[in-house]
Write a protein that holds these residues in place. Structure first.
Motif, PDB file in Angstrom:
ATOM      1  N   ARG A 153      -6.518  18.373  -2.305  1.00 47.00           N
ATOM      2  CA  ARG A 153      -7.231  17.571  -1.307  1.00 47.00           C
ATOM      3  C   ARG A 153      -6.793  16.116  -1.378  1.00 47.00           C
ATOM      4  O   ARG A 153      -6.547  15.479  -0.345  1.00 47.00           O
ATOM      5  N   ARG A 154      -6.679  15.575  -2.580  1.00 48.28           N
ATOM      6  CA  ARG A 154      -6.190  14.209  -2.736  1.00 48.28           C
ATOM      7  C   ARG A 154      -4.741  14.099  -2.264  1.00 48.28           C
ATOM      8  O   ARG A 154      -4.338  13.082  -1.697  1.00 48.28           O
ATOM      9  N   GLU A 155      -3.978  15.142  -2.451  1.00 48.76           N
ATOM     10  CA  GLU A 155      -2.589  15.164  -2.010  1.00 48.76           C
ATOM     11  C   GLU A 155      -2.495  15.037  -0.499  1.00 48.76           C
ATOM     12  O   GLU A 155      -1.664  14.284   0.030  1.00 48.76           O
ATOM     13  N   ARG A 156      -3.350  15.749   0.217  1.00 52.53           N
ATOM     14  CA  ARG A 156      -3.343  15.665   1.679  1.00 52.53           C
ATOM     15  C   ARG A 156      -3.756  14.285   2.161  1.00 52.53           C
ATOM     16  O   ARG A 156      -3.210  13.768   3.144  1.00 52.53           O
ATOM     17  N   VAL A 157      -4.699  13.659   1.469  1.00 48.07           N
ATOM     18  CA  VAL A 157      -5.126  12.307   1.839  1.00 48.07           C
ATOM     19  C   VAL A 157      -3.980  11.317   1.671  1.00 48.07           C
ATOM     20  O   VAL A 157      -3.726  10.459   2.527  1.00 48.07           O
ATOM     21  N   LEU A 158      -3.259  11.426   0.566  1.00 48.24           N
ATOM     22  CA  LEU A 158      -2.147  10.511   0.316  1.00 48.24           C
ATOM     23  C   LEU A 158      -1.022  10.717   1.324  1.00 48.24           C
ATOM     24  O   LEU A 158      -0.414   9.741   1.788  1.00 48.24           O
ATOM     25  N   LEU A 159      -0.722  11.958   1.677  1.00 45.89           N
ATOM     26  CA  LEU A 159       0.320  12.214   2.672  1.00 45.89           C
ATOM     27  C   LEU A 159      -0.075  11.668   4.036  1.00 45.89           C
ATOM     28  O   LEU A 159       0.782  11.141   4.772  1.00 45.89           O
ATOM     29  N   ALA A 160      -1.349  11.758   4.377  1.00 45.51           N
ATOM     30  CA  ALA A 160      -1.805  11.185   5.648  1.00 45.51           C
ATOM     31  C   ALA A 160      -1.688   9.657   5.632  1.00 45.51           C
ATOM     32  O   ALA A 160      -1.312   9.043   6.641  1.00 45.51           O
ATOM     33  N   GLN A 161      -1.986   9.044   4.511  1.00 45.29           N
ATOM     34  CA  GLN A 161      -1.824   7.600   4.405  1.00 45.29           C
ATOM     35  C   GLN A 161      -0.357   7.194   4.531  1.00 45.29           C
ATOM     36  O   GLN A 161      -0.044   6.172   5.152  1.00 45.29           O
ATOM     37  N   LEU A 162       0.536   7.977   3.963  1.00 45.10           N
ATOM     38  CA  LEU A 162       1.967   7.673   4.076  1.00 45.10           C
ATOM     39  C   LEU A 162       2.429   7.720   5.525  1.00 45.10           C
ATOM     40  O   LEU A 162       3.208   6.862   5.961  1.00 45.10           O
ATOM     41  N   ARG A 163       1.987   8.711   6.266  1.00 43.60           N
ATOM     42  CA  ARG A 163       2.382   8.795   7.675  1.00 43.60           C
ATOM     43  C   ARG A 163       1.867   7.594   8.464  1.00 43.60           C
ATOM     44  O   ARG A 163       2.526   7.144   9.407  1.00 43.60           O
ATOM     45  N   THR A 164       0.715   7.069   8.086  1.00 43.12           N
ATOM     46  CA  THR A 164       0.166   5.915   8.790  1.00 43.12           C
ATOM     47  C   THR A 164       0.875   4.616   8.411  1.00 43.12           C
ATOM     48  O   THR A 164       1.117   3.755   9.261  1.00 43.12           O
ATOM     49  N   LEU A 165       1.221   4.476   7.142  1.00 41.40           N
ATOM     50  CA  LEU A 165       1.799   3.223   6.660  1.00 41.40           C
ATOM     51  C   LEU A 165       3.297   3.126   6.912  1.00 41.40           C
ATOM     52  O   LEU A 165       3.832   2.006   7.002  1.00 41.40           O
ATOM     53  N   ARG A 166       3.981   4.246   7.024  1.00 45.11           N
ATOM     54  CA  ARG A 166       5.440   4.227   7.094  1.00 45.11           C
ATOM     55  C   ARG A 166       5.990   3.400   8.248  1.00 45.11           C
ATOM     56  O   ARG A 166       6.946   2.625   8.054  1.00 45.11           O
TER      57      ARG A 166
ATOM     58  N   ARG B  67       0.825  -1.205   0.000  1.00 37.22           N
ATOM     59  CA  ARG B  67       0.000   0.000   0.000  1.00 37.22           C
ATOM     60  C   ARG B  67       0.860   1.256   0.000  1.00 37.22           C
ATOM     61  O   ARG B  67       0.521   2.246  -0.655  1.00 37.22           O
ATOM     62  N   LEU B  68       1.977   1.229   0.707  1.00 34.62           N
ATOM     63  CA  LEU B  68       2.851   2.408   0.725  1.00 34.62           C
ATOM     64  C   LEU B  68       3.457   2.654  -0.655  1.00 34.62           C
ATOM     65  O   LEU B  68       3.539   3.802  -1.109  1.00 34.62           O
ATOM     66  N   GLN B  69       3.866   1.595  -1.334  1.00 32.42           N
ATOM     67  CA  GLN B  69       4.427   1.772  -2.671  1.00 32.42           C
ATOM     68  C   GLN B  69       3.397   2.313  -3.649  1.00 32.42           C
ATOM     69  O   GLN B  69       3.699   3.193  -4.456  1.00 32.42           O
ATOM     70  N   ARG B  70       2.175   1.812  -3.576  1.00 28.50           N
ATOM     71  CA  ARG B  70       1.121   2.324  -4.455  1.00 28.50           C
ATOM     72  C   ARG B  70       0.783   3.775  -4.103  1.00 28.50           C
ATOM     73  O   ARG B  70       0.555   4.600  -4.998  1.00 28.50           O
ATOM     74  N   THR B  71       0.744   4.090  -2.813  1.00 25.79           N
ATOM     75  CA  THR B  71       0.382   5.445  -2.397  1.00 25.79           C
ATOM     76  C   THR B  71       1.442   6.460  -2.811  1.00 25.79           C
ATOM     77  O   THR B  71       1.120   7.544  -3.323  1.00 25.79           O
ATOM     78  N   VAL B  72       2.713   6.110  -2.618  1.00 25.73           N
ATOM     79  CA  VAL B  72       3.764   7.066  -2.952  1.00 25.73           C
ATOM     80  C   VAL B  72       3.877   7.233  -4.464  1.00 25.73           C
ATOM     81  O   VAL B  72       4.204   8.330  -4.958  1.00 25.73           O
ATOM     82  N   THR B  73       3.578   6.183  -5.222  1.00 30.12           N
ATOM     83  CA  THR B  73       3.591   6.311  -6.683  1.00 30.12           C
ATOM     84  C   THR B  73       2.450   7.194  -7.159  1.00 30.12           C
ATOM     85  O   THR B  73       2.632   8.044  -8.035  1.00 30.12           O
ATOM     86  N   GLU B  74       1.264   6.998  -6.592  1.00 41.68           N
ATOM     87  CA  GLU B  74       0.145   7.870  -6.958  1.00 41.68           C
ATOM     88  C   GLU B  74       0.441   9.309  -6.586  1.00 41.68           C
ATOM     89  O   GLU B  74       0.089  10.241  -7.337  1.00 41.68           O
ATOM     90  N   LEU B  75       1.086   9.520  -5.449  1.00 41.86           N
ATOM     91  CA  LEU B  75       1.421  10.880  -5.033  1.00 41.86           C
ATOM     92  C   LEU B  75       2.365  11.540  -6.032  1.00 41.86           C
ATOM     93  O   LEU B  75       2.208  12.712  -6.391  1.00 41.86           O
ATOM     94  N   ALA B  76       3.353  10.772  -6.515  1.00 41.07           N
ATOM     95  CA  ALA B  76       4.309  11.335  -7.474  1.00 41.07           C
ATOM     96  C   ALA B  76       3.624  11.677  -8.794  1.00 41.07           C
ATOM     97  O   ALA B  76       3.862  12.748  -9.368  1.00 41.07           O
ATOM     98  N   TYR B  77       2.772  10.789  -9.278  1.00 38.54           N
ATOM     99  CA  TYR B  77       2.086  11.067 -10.542  1.00 38.54           C
ATOM    100  C   TYR B  77       1.040  12.172 -10.384  1.00 38.54           C
ATOM    101  O   TYR B  77       0.770  12.912 -11.330  1.00 38.54           O
ATOM    102  N   LEU B  78       0.436  12.279  -9.212  1.00 35.30           N
ATOM    103  CA  LEU B  78      -0.483  13.391  -8.972  1.00 35.30           C
ATOM    104  C   LEU B  78       0.259  14.713  -9.012  1.00 35.30           C
ATOM    105  O   LEU B  78      -0.229  15.697  -9.596  1.00 35.30           O
ATOM    106  N   ARG B  79       1.433  14.739  -8.418  1.00 32.55           N
ATOM    107  CA  ARG B  79       2.245  15.961  -8.463  1.00 32.55           C
ATOM    108  C   ARG B  79       2.630  16.299  -9.902  1.00 32.55           C
ATOM    109  O   ARG B  79       2.607  17.480 -10.300  1.00 32.55           O
ATOM    110  N   ASP B  80       2.951  15.271 -10.692  1.00 29.19           N
ATOM    111  CA  ASP B  80       3.300  15.508 -12.088  1.00 29.19           C
ATOM    112  C   ASP B  80       2.094  16.027 -12.876  1.00 29.19           C
ATOM    113  O   ASP B  80       2.233  16.908 -13.728  1.00 29.19           O
ATOM    114  N   SER B  81       0.909  15.486 -12.589  1.00 31.90           N
ATOM    115  CA  SER B  81      -0.298  15.964 -13.275  1.00 31.90           C
ATOM    116  C   SER B  81      -0.607  17.409 -12.918  1.00 31.90           C
ATOM    117  O   SER B  81      -1.007  18.210 -13.776  1.00 31.90           O
TER     118      SER B  81
END
Length: 489
Positions: free
Chosen positions: A398-411, A372-386
């Motif tokens: 808003r989606r960016e904040r959700v992904l960052l919160a998930q990263l803090r939980t999964l790390r 889940r962390l690998q998928r989340t961080v990849t989506e975060l990178a592509y979202l930033r690129d978009s």
């Protein structure tokens, strides 16, 4: 006592829907209710029924013998279909797994793979078979004429019909989930799956016809020999045909989805489809009008370089996507939202694979958190690129904040940088068998003490422990008696 307040997950806003951003699932609801309210679940059910109907109709059209005016048109026969399917699977299974392996940075959901493969195997084959048969009947020549015109349907009709049938699912997926199309690899993988599925069913038809024709013809080769010859030609020599052609449409569609220009969004998919049809037309022309040495030369100097070019393009895209992820994650490092050491391991396929392998032996919770962390961080990178490209507006924050919160939980539970060897079960057993029981150690004797300097017995009141005290704490003093005084006083 007041009733508990239910927490509602906010619905996806109009801005998020316009950008194609996914909506967060309401995990407070039970799974059956979430499935009943999911549009994708209902769409999957409807498409599965449609796939089954198309497959049954295709089976009834090509397997049993058909009565036609003037006689009986032999079909494949029930005994030939299982044999032909086994030979067709020899090519389809490795090819499909190869495309799934290429989709590694942000793999699509399983249902996306299933829907794409099912479309190519069921819907595309049924539609193409019907249209090609209808077109061949209208283009056929009755009486005297040029024999070469018998291949007109295969050259001028089949390429456009079959490529349109295979690529239709790509356009549907682009409309439904354009947010998940993050690179050209996404287009190649989905197009390749559709093409491999189409080739799988088409090979069953060709193998079955060769087997049935040899079985009904007296003096011909045995059915097994005829099947082997067709398998070598279609399954081993020209196995790349349909996936290669459809990949051109997938690349064009991926280019359109990652571009902000309206002109590119219109021209790129159309150009990809025309290139796919042109390659398909050239392939059918060489197979219909050339023979012997000419076909071998076309295979060596045209077909094989095209396949190698596509493989090189895929490898280049894998490295390119790794650099893109590393660059975009560096943006979050500079603002302090990610650790400085995160971009390097999370953007390298080898390191990500090793991390998943280590997490596999660390327990289900660690494995799930790592994936889940690998998928989340990849989506975060592509979202930033978009967002940097202008494909997603301010709603992406808003989606960016959700992904960052998930990263803090999964790390804390995930494996990011694997070190050493994984915790294999046999290594743990070997270490456990070679380890002796621990013997409690006493603190070294302090001076002065009953054992004296260098003694081997503990001082009175010394508690067992792994190490003795160091520094000033090594000096021990007796308790002070408040009633003590010099003698005679």
């Amino acid at each position: 006592m007041s009733a508990p307040v239910a927490v509602r997950v906010p619905r996806r806003s109009r801005e998020e829907a316009r950008n194609g951003l996914p909506a967060e699932a309401d995990l407070t609801q039970p799974l059956p209710r979430r499935l009943l309210r999911s549009r994708m679940a209902w769409l999957t059910l409807v498409m599965a029924i449609a796939y089954a109907v198309c497959l049954v109709l295709l089976y009834r059209q090509v397997v049993p013998d058909q009565e036609v005016p003037g006689g009986v048109l032999p079909g494949l026969g029930r005994e030939a279909v299982p044999i032909a399917a086994k030979y067709a699977a020899i090519t389809a299974i490795p090819l499909s797994l190869l495309f799934l392996w290429a989709d590694r940075f942000r793999p699509q959901r399983f249902w996306v793979w299933l829907m794409t493969f099912g479309w190519g195997a069921c819907v595309a084959t049924y539609v193409a078979a019907g249209v090609n048969t209808w077109a061949a009947g209208h283009l056929s020549i009755i009486g005297d004429g040029d024999p070469a015109t018998g291949a007109r349907a295969a050259i001028f009709v089949a390429p456009f019909v079959e490529e349109a049938a295979k690529a239709s699912v790509l356009f549907w997926l682009a409309i439904l989930m354009r947010y998940a199309w993050v690179s050209r690899l996404s287009g190649i993988v989905l197009a390749g799956l559709s093409g491999a599925a189409f080739a799988f069913v088409e090979n069953i038809l060709y193998y079955g016809r060769a087997y049935r024709y040899a079985a009904r013809t007296i003096g011909s080769v045995s059915p097994e020999q005829a099947l082997h010859q067709t398998f070598v030609l279609r399954g081993l020599i020209t196995w790349f045909g349909h996936p290669l052609f459809t990949s051109m449409t997938g690349i064009g569609l991926a280019v359109a989805l990652r571009s902000k220009s309206k002109t590119v969004r219109v021209v790129a998919p159309l150009a990809g489809f025309l290139v796919a049809a042109l390659l398909h037309m050239s392939f059918n022309t060489a197979a219909s009008l050339l023979s012997g040495t000419q076909q071998v030369l076309v295979l060596i100097f045209v077909a094989i370089p095209l396949v190698l070019g596509l493989v090189g393009f895929v490898v280049r895209q894998l490295f390119r996507e790794g650099r893109l992820i590393r660059t975009r994650l560096g943006d979050y490092v500079r603002v302090g939202w990610l650790e400085p050491d995160d971009p390097q391991p999370l953007s390298r396929l080898r390191t990500r694979t090793r991390a998943t392998w280590h997490a596999l032996f660390a327990g289900p919770a660690t494995l799930l958190a790592t994936v889940r962390l690998q998928r989340t961080v990849t989506e975060l990178a592509y979202l930033r690129d978009s967002m940097d490209r202008g494909l997603v507006d301010a709603a992406g924050q808003r989606r960016e904040r959700v992904l960052l919160a998930q990263l803090r939980t999964l790390r804390p539970r995930a494996v990011i940088t694997p070190v050493g060897r994984a915790a294999y079960p046999w290594l743990r057993l070997r270490r456990g068998a070679g380890r002796r029981a621990a013997v409690p150690a006493y603190a070294p004797p302090a001076f002065p003490g009953p054992a004296g300097l260098g003694g081997s017995f503990p001082a009175p009141g010394a508690a067992p422990g792994p190490t003795g005290a160091l520094g000033q704490t090594a000096t021990r003093y007796s308790e002070v008696d408040p009633s003590w005084k010099p003698p005679g006083e």
